[in-house]
Design a protein around this motif. Structure first.
Motif, PDB file in Angstrom:
ATOM      1  N   ILE A 160       0.835  -1.209   0.000  1.00  0.00           N
ATOM      2  CA  ILE A 160       0.000   0.000   0.000  1.00  0.00           C
ATOM      3  C   ILE A 160       0.866   1.255   0.000  1.00  0.00           C
ATOM      4  O   ILE A 160       0.607   2.206  -0.755  1.00  0.00           O
ATOM      5  N   VAL A 161       1.898   1.287   0.849  1.00  0.00           N
ATOM      6  CA  VAL A 161       2.761   2.468   0.919  1.00  0.00           C
ATOM      7  C   VAL A 161       3.446   2.713  -0.421  1.00  0.00           C
ATOM      8  O   VAL A 161       3.703   3.869  -0.810  1.00  0.00           O
ATOM      9  N   GLU A 162       3.734   1.627  -1.154  1.00  0.00           N
ATOM     10  CA  GLU A 162       4.386   1.768  -2.449  1.00  0.00           C
ATOM     11  C   GLU A 162       3.542   2.582  -3.427  1.00  0.00           C
ATOM     12  O   GLU A 162       4.061   3.396  -4.202  1.00  0.00           O
ATOM     13  N   PHE A 163       2.196   2.348  -3.426  1.00  0.00           N
ATOM     14  CA  PHE A 163       1.380   3.068  -4.412  1.00  0.00           C
ATOM     15  C   PHE A 163       0.652   4.277  -3.831  1.00  0.00           C
ATOM     16  O   PHE A 163      -0.077   4.963  -4.552  1.00  0.00           O
ATOM     17  N   LEU A 164       0.823   4.557  -2.510  1.00  0.00           N
ATOM     18  CA  LEU A 164       0.207   5.774  -1.959  1.00  0.00           C
ATOM     19  C   LEU A 164       0.841   7.013  -2.604  1.00  0.00           C
ATOM     20  O   LEU A 164       2.063   7.112  -2.692  1.00  0.00           O
ATOM     21  N   PRO A 165       0.025   7.975  -3.039  1.00  0.00           N
ATOM     22  CA  PRO A 165       0.596   9.222  -3.589  1.00  0.00           C
ATOM     23  C   PRO A 165       1.110  10.118  -2.463  1.00  0.00           C
ATOM     24  O   PRO A 165       0.646  10.046  -1.332  1.00  0.00           O
ATOM     25  N   GLU A 166       2.079  10.965  -2.775  1.00  0.00           N
ATOM     26  CA  GLU A 166       2.612  11.890  -1.778  1.00  0.00           C
ATOM     27  C   GLU A 166       1.825  13.197  -1.750  1.00  0.00           C
ATOM     28  O   GLU A 166       1.679  13.821  -0.704  1.00  0.00           O
ATOM     29  N   GLY A 167       1.303  13.617  -2.877  1.00  0.00           N
ATOM     30  CA  GLY A 167       0.698  14.937  -2.912  1.00  0.00           C
ATOM     31  C   GLY A 167      -0.802  14.977  -2.796  1.00  0.00           C
ATOM     32  O   GLY A 167      -1.384  16.075  -2.764  1.00  0.00           O
ATOM     33  N   PHE A 212       5.783   7.405   7.860  1.00  0.00           N
ATOM     34  CA  PHE A 212       5.736   6.915   6.485  1.00  0.00           C
ATOM     35  C   PHE A 212       4.486   7.357   5.726  1.00  0.00           C
ATOM     36  O   PHE A 212       4.525   7.545   4.523  1.00  0.00           O
ATOM     37  N   TYR A 213       3.392   7.492   6.424  1.00  0.00           N
ATOM     38  CA  TYR A 213       2.185   7.987   5.765  1.00  0.00           C
ATOM     39  C   TYR A 213       1.382   8.790   6.768  1.00  0.00           C
ATOM     40  O   TYR A 213       1.526   8.674   7.977  1.00  0.00           O
ATOM     41  N   GLU A 214       0.512   9.625   6.223  1.00  0.00           N
ATOM     42  CA  GLU A 214      -0.261  10.559   7.034  1.00  0.00           C
ATOM     43  C   GLU A 214      -1.739  10.177   6.951  1.00  0.00           C
ATOM     44  O   GLU A 214      -2.227   9.770   5.895  1.00  0.00           O
ATOM     45  N   LEU A 215      -2.435  10.342   8.062  1.00  0.00           N
ATOM     46  CA  LEU A 215      -3.840   9.962   8.143  1.00  0.00           C
ATOM     47  C   LEU A 215      -4.694  11.213   8.296  1.00  0.00           C
ATOM     48  O   LEU A 215      -4.378  12.119   9.067  1.00  0.00           O
ATOM     49  N   ASN A 216      -5.800  11.233   7.564  1.00  0.00           N
ATOM     50  CA  ASN A 216      -6.786  12.295   7.687  1.00  0.00           C
ATOM     51  C   ASN A 216      -8.145  11.616   7.874  1.00  0.00           C
ATOM     52  O   ASN A 216      -8.645  10.943   6.971  1.00  0.00           O
ATOM     53  N   GLU A 217      -8.722  11.777   9.083  1.00  0.00           N
ATOM     54  CA  GLU A 217      -9.987  11.113   9.386  1.00  0.00           C
ATOM     55  C   GLU A 217     -11.178  12.058   9.262  1.00  0.00           C
ATOM     56  O   GLU A 217     -12.273  11.736   9.697  1.00  0.00           O
ATOM     57  N   GLU A 218     -10.977  13.225   8.682  1.00  0.00           N
ATOM     58  CA  GLU A 218     -12.100  14.132   8.450  1.00  0.00           C
ATOM     59  C   GLU A 218     -12.904  13.615   7.263  1.00  0.00           C
ATOM     60  O   GLU A 218     -12.368  13.093   6.298  1.00  0.00           O
ATOM     61  N   GLY A 219     -14.178  13.781   7.331  1.00  0.00           N
ATOM     62  CA  GLY A 219     -15.027  13.334   6.240  1.00  0.00           C
ATOM     63  C   GLY A 219     -15.626  11.965   6.524  1.00  0.00           C
ATOM     64  O   GLY A 219     -15.526  11.419   7.619  1.00  0.00           O
ATOM     65  N   GLU A 220     -16.261  11.396   5.510  1.00  0.00           N
ATOM     66  CA  GLU A 220     -16.974  10.142   5.676  1.00  0.00           C
ATOM     67  C   GLU A 220     -16.042   8.932   5.716  1.00  0.00           C
ATOM     68  O   GLU A 220     -16.380   7.907   6.295  1.00  0.00           O
ATOM     69  N   TYR A 224      -5.455   8.537   3.365  1.00  0.00           N
ATOM     70  CA  TYR A 224      -4.016   8.436   3.620  1.00  0.00           C
ATOM     71  C   TYR A 224      -3.251   9.033   2.450  1.00  0.00           C
ATOM     72  O   TYR A 224      -3.718   9.049   1.307  1.00  0.00           O
ATOM     73  N   ARG A 225      -2.046   9.533   2.768  1.00  0.00           N
ATOM     74  CA  ARG A 225      -1.093   9.892   1.731  1.00  0.00           C
ATOM     75  C   ARG A 225       0.309   9.619   2.259  1.00  0.00           C
ATOM     76  O   ARG A 225       0.561   9.681   3.455  1.00  0.00           O
ATOM     77  N   ARG A 226       1.209   9.314   1.341  1.00  0.00           N
ATOM     78  CA  ARG A 226       2.567   8.942   1.737  1.00  0.00           C
ATOM     79  C   ARG A 226       3.378  10.186   2.046  1.00  0.00           C
ATOM     80  O   ARG A 226       3.250  11.216   1.384  1.00  0.00           O
ATOM     81  N   LEU A 227       4.221  10.092   3.067  1.00  0.00           N
ATOM     82  CA  LEU A 227       5.129  11.170   3.414  1.00  0.00           C
ATOM     83  C   LEU A 227       6.435  11.008   2.639  1.00  0.00           C
ATOM     84  O   LEU A 227       6.837   9.895   2.292  1.00  0.00           O
ATOM     85  N   PRO A 228       7.144  12.088   2.372  1.00  0.00           N
ATOM     86  CA  PRO A 228       8.425  11.985   1.657  1.00  0.00           C
ATOM     87  C   PRO A 228       9.433  11.157   2.470  1.00  0.00           C
ATOM     88  O   PRO A 228       9.405  11.125   3.695  1.00  0.00           O
ATOM     89  N   GLY A 229      10.325  10.496   1.780  1.00  0.00           N
ATOM     90  CA  GLY A 229      11.382   9.747   2.463  1.00  0.00           C
ATOM     91  C   GLY A 229      11.187   8.250   2.466  1.00  0.00           C
ATOM     92  O   GLY A 229      12.084   7.504   2.874  1.00  0.00           O
ATOM     93  N   TRP A 230      10.033   7.791   2.037  1.00  0.00           N
ATOM     94  CA  TRP A 230       9.816   6.336   2.007  1.00  0.00           C
ATOM     95  C   TRP A 230      10.561   5.700   0.839  1.00  0.00           C
ATOM     96  O   TRP A 230      10.575   6.222  -0.272  1.00  0.00           O
ATOM     97  N   THR A 231      11.221   4.604   1.107  1.00  0.00           N
ATOM     98  CA  THR A 231      11.808   3.763   0.053  1.00  0.00           C
ATOM     99  C   THR A 231      11.374   2.335   0.313  1.00  0.00           C
ATOM    100  O   THR A 231      10.998   1.984   1.437  1.00  0.00           O
ATOM    101  N   GLY A 232      11.465   1.546  -0.717  1.00  0.00           N
ATOM    102  CA  GLY A 232      11.048   0.152  -0.568  1.00  0.00           C
ATOM    103  C   GLY A 232      11.880  -0.611   0.442  1.00  0.00           C
ATOM    104  O   GLY A 232      11.450  -1.648   0.954  1.00  0.00           O
TER     105      GLY A 232
END
Length: 246
Positions: A160-167, A212-220, A224-232
């Protein structure tokens, strides 16, 4: 099955060594001479040998005993008394023999009881060890199942972290649809279906510091989106606690 004579010979050989004649030693001697035997097959002849050992029966006589010869001469009453005395003496011998047979039988019974008690204690110890080992094996199996589930979910989160977008944010529903079909199929055999809610719970417990990733629980729906610095090659942190899947 040994003959009476074979058991008697074995008892004599054991006696000749100076050792006490016991059921175990007689069995060992017979087996040393390659004679098949068991406690049951040697019990009766050995009991008789033990009873008669050291017992010297009064020899049979073809003539009247000395006490009877002394009274020969027409004294019928004295002859009768002497005969009664002889009969009583032989009766005493038989009583002594029977008592020795009884003692021998008691000794053999004691040996058998002792062996039975030892076997019973050994069986109890084996049952106790088996119970302990069964419990330990059950715990190990649970641990193996837990480790396999943990390893599986680590692979899922890594994918999942591999395909999460950063922006931009990605909802858990979108994440569930992007999971490789091979992992989704494996989840059904190892644990449970990869639903958005299950993915959300597993992701929350695997990144406790937001590295490694950021969570946003606002909304229904959680996003998630990936934070910079992640490598496989970056290792995921361990889960916060032992987690039951789902």
């Amino acid at each position: 099955m040994p003959t009476h004579e074979q058991v008697t010979d074995a008892a004599e050989r054991v006696h000749g060594t100076g050792e006490r004649v016991t059921q175990g030693r007689v069995l060992a001697d017979l087996r040393l001479h390659e004679i098949g035997c068991s406690q049951r097959t040697i019990a009766e002849p050995l009991r008789l040998w033990l009873a008669r050992h050291g017992h010297h029966a009064r020899p049979a006589r073809e003539v009247l005993p000395d006490p009877l010869q002394a009274v020969l001469g027409g004294f019928g009453a004295r002859v009768w008394d002497a005969a009664i005395a002889e009969a009583n003496a032989r009766l005493d011998e038989q009583r002594t023999l029977l008592e020795r047979e009884r003692e021998a039988a008691g000794r053999l019974l004691d040996e058998t009881q002792i062996r039975a008690e030892i076997t019973s204690r050994e069986n109890e110890e084996l049952h106790a060890r088996l119970a302990r080992m069964t419990g330990e094996i059950a715990e190990l199996r649970k641990e193996v199942v837990h480790l396999r589930r943990t390893e599986f979910w680590d692979r899922v989160i890594r994918e999942i972290v591999e395909f999460l977008p950063e922006g931009e944010w990605m909802t858990t529903g979108e994440i569930a649809r992007r999971v490789p079909p091979s992992l989704a199929k494996e989840a059904l055999t190892r644990d449970k279906e990869l639903t958005p809610g299950r993915i959300h719970r597993q992701m929350r417990i695997r990144d406790t510091h937001g590295r490694f990733y950021e969570l946003n629980e606002e909304g229904e729906e959680p996003r998630y989106r990936r934070l910079p610095g992640w490598t496989g090659m970056t290792p995921l942190p361990p889960p916060r606690r032992k987690q039951r899947s789902g």
